[in-house]
Design a protein around this motif. Structure first.
Motif, PDB file in Angstrom:
ATOM      1  N   VAL A 108       1.416  10.492  -5.925  1.00  0.00           N
ATOM      2  CA  VAL A 108       2.505   9.547  -5.675  1.00  0.00           C
ATOM      3  C   VAL A 108       3.437   9.623  -6.884  1.00  0.00           C
ATOM      4  O   VAL A 108       2.978   9.595  -8.032  1.00  0.00           O
ATOM      5  N   ILE A 160      -0.584  -4.518  -5.570  1.00  0.00           N
ATOM      6  CA  ILE A 160      -0.164  -3.173  -5.181  1.00  0.00           C
ATOM      7  C   ILE A 160      -1.386  -2.272  -5.177  1.00  0.00           C
ATOM      8  O   ILE A 160      -2.274  -2.394  -6.026  1.00  0.00           O
ATOM      9  N   ASN A 161      -1.448  -1.379  -4.202  1.00  0.00           N
ATOM     10  CA  ASN A 161      -2.561  -0.453  -4.046  1.00  0.00           C
ATOM     11  C   ASN A 161      -1.970   0.934  -3.844  1.00  0.00           C
ATOM     12  O   ASN A 161      -1.425   1.230  -2.775  1.00  0.00           O
ATOM     13  N   ILE A 162      -2.060   1.784  -4.863  1.00  0.00           N
ATOM     14  CA  ILE A 162      -1.499   3.130  -4.798  1.00  0.00           C
ATOM     15  C   ILE A 162      -2.644   4.116  -4.646  1.00  0.00           C
ATOM     16  O   ILE A 162      -3.474   4.277  -5.539  1.00  0.00           O
ATOM     17  N   ASN A 163      -2.689   4.783  -3.504  1.00  0.00           N
ATOM     18  CA  ASN A 163      -3.815   5.653  -3.149  1.00  0.00           C
ATOM     19  C   ASN A 163      -3.423   7.120  -3.190  1.00  0.00           C
ATOM     20  O   ASN A 163      -3.561   7.847  -2.200  1.00  0.00           O
ATOM     21  N   GLY A 164      -2.910   7.576  -4.331  1.00  0.00           N
ATOM     22  CA  GLY A 164      -2.662   9.000  -4.472  1.00  0.00           C
ATOM     23  C   GLY A 164      -3.962   9.778  -4.512  1.00  0.00           C
ATOM     24  O   GLY A 164      -5.045   9.216  -4.646  1.00  0.00           O
ATOM     25  N   LEU A 179      -0.847   8.523  -9.798  1.00  0.00           N
ATOM     26  CA  LEU A 179       0.565   8.135  -9.808  1.00  0.00           C
ATOM     27  C   LEU A 179       1.244   8.787 -11.009  1.00  0.00           C
ATOM     28  O   LEU A 179       0.697   8.790 -12.114  1.00  0.00           O
ATOM     29  N   SER A 211       3.386  10.008  -1.282  1.00  0.00           N
ATOM     30  CA  SER A 211       4.629   9.230  -1.157  1.00  0.00           C
ATOM     31  C   SER A 211       5.535   9.491  -2.351  1.00  0.00           C
ATOM     32  O   SER A 211       5.083   9.715  -3.473  1.00  0.00           O
ATOM     33  N   THR A 246       0.848  -1.191   0.000  1.00  0.00           N
ATOM     34  CA  THR A 246       0.000   0.000   0.000  1.00  0.00           C
ATOM     35  C   THR A 246       0.882   1.239   0.000  1.00  0.00           C
ATOM     36  O   THR A 246       1.792   1.365   0.825  1.00  0.00           O
ATOM     37  N   ILE A 247       0.613   2.152  -0.929  1.00  0.00           N
ATOM     38  CA  ILE A 247       1.388   3.388  -1.030  1.00  0.00           C
ATOM     39  C   ILE A 247       0.428   4.552  -0.847  1.00  0.00           C
ATOM     40  O   ILE A 247      -0.510   4.741  -1.635  1.00  0.00           O
ATOM     41  N   ILE A 307      -4.298   1.606  -8.990  1.00  0.00           N
ATOM     42  CA  ILE A 307      -3.406   2.774  -9.012  1.00  0.00           C
ATOM     43  C   ILE A 307      -4.250   4.024  -9.237  1.00  0.00           C
ATOM     44  O   ILE A 307      -5.046   4.093 -10.181  1.00  0.00           O
ATOM     45  N   SER A 355      -3.509   9.040 -13.787  1.00  0.00           N
ATOM     46  CA  SER A 355      -2.074   8.789 -13.667  1.00  0.00           C
ATOM     47  C   SER A 355      -1.345   9.155 -14.956  1.00  0.00           C
ATOM     48  O   SER A 355      -1.949   9.194 -16.043  1.00  0.00           O
TER      49      SER A 355
END
Length: 513
Positions: free
Chosen positions: A251, A234-238, A286, A216, A211-212, A283, A313
Motif C-alpha cells: 500500500v 484504520i486497518n492497512i492490509n498490505g 505500507l 491500494s 480498511t485499505i 498497518i 513499513s
C-alpha cells in the motif's frame, strides 16, 4: 559645406536603416530545416482531469537565413487534449512564425485528459506538434500516460464554501479546522481497482474503521491527508510483493503529482493523523513518501491501550517527522524510518514504545536538519502539561543512524518515569564537544544498553535514495539477538533471519552491480 556633409551623413544613415528594416521582412521558408531539442516530449503520468506540469520544446533554426514557419499546430487540432504556448501566445494553431538565423524559440506544452467517458482505467494519449505542411512537414510526438482514479474531496455548502473538519483545539480554546469531509460507509474500504486522489482531510467517523486492501494507492493533494478521529481506526492490509519494482502488494501513500520532478520533494501533502482516543490501529506493508508528517499518533497518556501496531513499513522524506508519536502506545516490527527534515522517529511526551528490527536512519539532504534520527522525551514546554511518564522505549536488534555526528537524543524532565533500553543496536553517537559526557542517559556501559555497536558502518546500498538494504560488509551482520529474531522471523523482504539475524529491518545481501 558643413551642412552639405551633414545632409549626406543623414541620407547614408537612413539608407542603412531602411536596408536593415527590409531585411527584417525578408524571410526564407523553413522548408523542413528546423531542428528540435527532442523528437518526442513525454509528459509523464497524470491523473484524469488533473492538469500536467508544463513541459518545453526548443525549436532551432541552424541555417544562416531568417525563416518563416508557415504553421505550428497540433495534429489532433481543436479536439486535442494538449495546450501550446508559442513565443508567448497560447493556442493550438499558429501561422507565420518568424525565426531568425542561428536562433531558437520555446514551445510550452501542457495537457489535461478526461477519462470519465472511456471504459479503460489507463490510457496512453498521443498527439504531435506539426511544423509546416505536406512535403516539408516536420513533427514532434507528444506522449502522456493517463490514469483514471477515484476522487474524494470536501463538498460545498449552500454558500459555496468547502466543508471543514476540526483537527484539534488549542490551549486557548480556538479550534483548528482544515478543509475536509467524512468518509461515507461506501468509502470505508479502499481497493487496488483504481488509485484514490484525496483533496482535504478524509476523516474516518467515530465508531468506524477504514480498511485499505493490499495494492491500494492513495494520492494526496497539497494540505490533504487522513484523519482517524476518536473512536475510529484504520486497518492497512498490505502484503509482501513478489515483484519489488511493481510492489503489487504494497500500500503506497504519496502526493498527487506523478511526474518524476516531484518524486523526491518533501512536504507535498499533510499527514496520516491518528487522534487521541483512536485505538487498535494496524498497518502492514505500507510505504509513505513526501508528506509533511508521515504518521502523527496522539496517544492516551498512561493508558496501555494499543494505539498503533505497525509492521513491514517504510516512511521516507517527510518535511518534519516520519513518525511522531505523542504519549502513544506503539509496537513496531521491520520498520524503516528514513530521511526527514527533523527527527525520523519522535517519541514525544512519554508513552510506551517497542521497536524490533527497526532501521531509523536520517540522511536528509534538503537543507539544515536540527533533530536527531531518534528523539525520545517525556516533557512538553509548549502546553500546560509539564510531562508524562515514559513507561518504556525499547529498541531491539535495531539501527539508529544518519548523516549527523550523533543521531540519538534522550530528554528527561527529571520528574516523570523515563524508562528506555537499547539491546543489540547500532547507534551513531559522537559527542564532539563533550557536552554529554556526564549525562547518565548516554552511559553506553550502563544497564540500559546491551550489546551496542557505536559508530559502526551499516554499509547501506544507497541511503540518499532511501535504499537502506545492507551489504555483506556491514558491521551489523550477525549481530542480532536470536530471541528477538524469533519474534520477527522474516525481514521486510521476506528473508529468513532466525539463524543469524542482522540488525535493522533488512538481512544483508550481496550488493547489486
Amino acid at each position: 559645406m558643413r551642412l552639405k556633409i551633414s545632409l549626406l551623413s543623414i541620407l547614408f544613415l537612413l539608407l542603412l536603416w531602411s536596408s536593415s528594416c527590409r531585411k527584417d521582412f525578408e524571410y526564407a521558408s523553413s522548408d523542413g530545416h528546423l531542428s528540435f531539442s527532442k523528437d518526442t516530449v513525454y509528459l509523464d503520468t497524470i491523473f484524469s482531469t488533473i492538469g500536467s506540469s508544463t513541459y518545453s520544446l526548443k525549436v532551432y533554426n541552424d541555417t544562416k537565413d531568417d525563416v518563416l514557419i508557415p504553421s505550428i499546430k497540433l495534429r489532433n487540432g481543436a479536439e486535442s487534449y494538449y495546450r501550446l504556448n508559442v513565443d508567448g501566445r497560447a493556442g493550438n494553431n499558429f501561422q507565420d512564425i518568424p525565426l531568425y538565423a542561428q536562433d531558437s524559440l520555446f514551445i510550452f506544452i501542457e495537457t489535461t485528459v478526461d477519462l470519465s467517458t472511456r471504459p479503460e482505467n489507463v490510457m496512453l494519449y498521443t498527439d504531435a506538434i506539426q511544423f509546416d505542411n505536406e512535403v516539408f512537414l516536420q513533427e514532434v510526438e507528444l506522449v502522456t500516460l493517463v490514469k483514471d482514479a477515484k476522487f474524494l474531496h470536501p463538498t460545498l455548502d449552500q454558500q459555496g464554501n468547502k466543508t471543514t473538519i476540526k483537527l484539534y483545539t488549542q490551549n486557548d480554546g480556538t479550534e483548528v479546522r482544515v478543509d475536509g469531509f467524512d468518509l461515507s460507509n461506501s468509502e470505508l474500504t479502499f481497493t487496488k481497482e483504481k488509485p484514490y486522489v484525496i483533496y482535504g482531510y478524509a476523516r474516518v467517523p467515530e465508531g468506524k474503521q477504514l480498511t485499505i486492501e493490499a495494492g491500494s494507492r492513495l494520492h494526496f493533494h497539497e494540505n490533504s491527508g487522513l484523519f482517524i478521529q476518536k473512536g475510529a481506526s484504520i486497518n492497512i492490509n498490505g502484503s509482501y510483493s513478489m515483484d519489488q519494482e511493481l510492489l503489487e502488494g504494497e500500500v503506497i501513500f504519496e502526493g498527487d503529482r506523478l511526474e518524476p520532478a516531484f518524486s523526491n520533494i518533501p512536504g507535498q501533502w499533510g499527514a496520516v493523523w491518528i487522534a487521541k482516543g483512536s485505538n487498535d490501529n494496524y498497518i502492514n506493508h505500507l510505504t509513505i513518501k513526501n508528506a509533511e508528517i508521515g504518521i502523527y499518533v496522539e496517544g492516551n497518556g498512561a493508558s496501555q491501550t494499543a494505539t498503533l501496531d505497525i509492521k513491514n513499513s517504510q516512511i521516507h522524506n517527510s518535511a518534519i517527522h516520519n513518525l511522531w508519536a505523542k504519549s502513544a502506545t506503539i509496537t513496531a516490527e521491520n520498520i524503516v524510518l528514513g530521511s526527514s527534515g527533523n527527527s525520523s522517529l519522535y517519541c514525544n511526551l512519554g508513552g510506551s514504545y517497542d521497536f524490533t528490527h527497526a532501521t531509523i536512519a536520517n540522511y536528509w539532504s534538503n537543507g539544515f536538519r536540527s533533530g536527531k534520527a531518534l528523539w525520545v522525551d517525556n516533557r512538553n514546554t509548549t502546553e500546560a502539561i509539564k510531562g508524562m511518564d515514559l513507561i518504556q522505549a525499547n529498541f531491539k536488534n535495531s539501527i539508529i543512524d544518519g548523516n549527523s555526528s550523533s543521531e540519538l537524543s534522550l530528554t528527561s524532565n527529571g520528574e516523570n518515569l523515563f524508562n528506555y533500553s537499547f539491546q543489540n543496536c547500532l547507534i551513531k553517537f559522537r559527542d564532539l564537544n563533550q557536552q554529554l559526557e556526564d549525562n547518565q542517559l548516554y552511559d553506553f556501559q550502563g544497564e540500559a544498553y546491551k550489546a551496542i555497536i557505536i559508530n559502526g558502518n551499516p554499509d547501506y546500498f544507497n541511503p540518499k535514495h532511501y535504499d537502506f538494504r545492507i551489504g555483506l560488509d556491514s558491521d551489523v551482520v550477525n549481530q542480532g539477538d536470536t530471541s528477538f529474531a524469533q519474534q520477527v522471523p522474516l525481514d521486510i523482504r521476506n528473508i529468513d533471519r532466525t539463524v543469524a539475524p542482522d540488525l535493522g529491518a533488512y538481512q544483508a545481501i550481496l550488493k547489486e552491480e
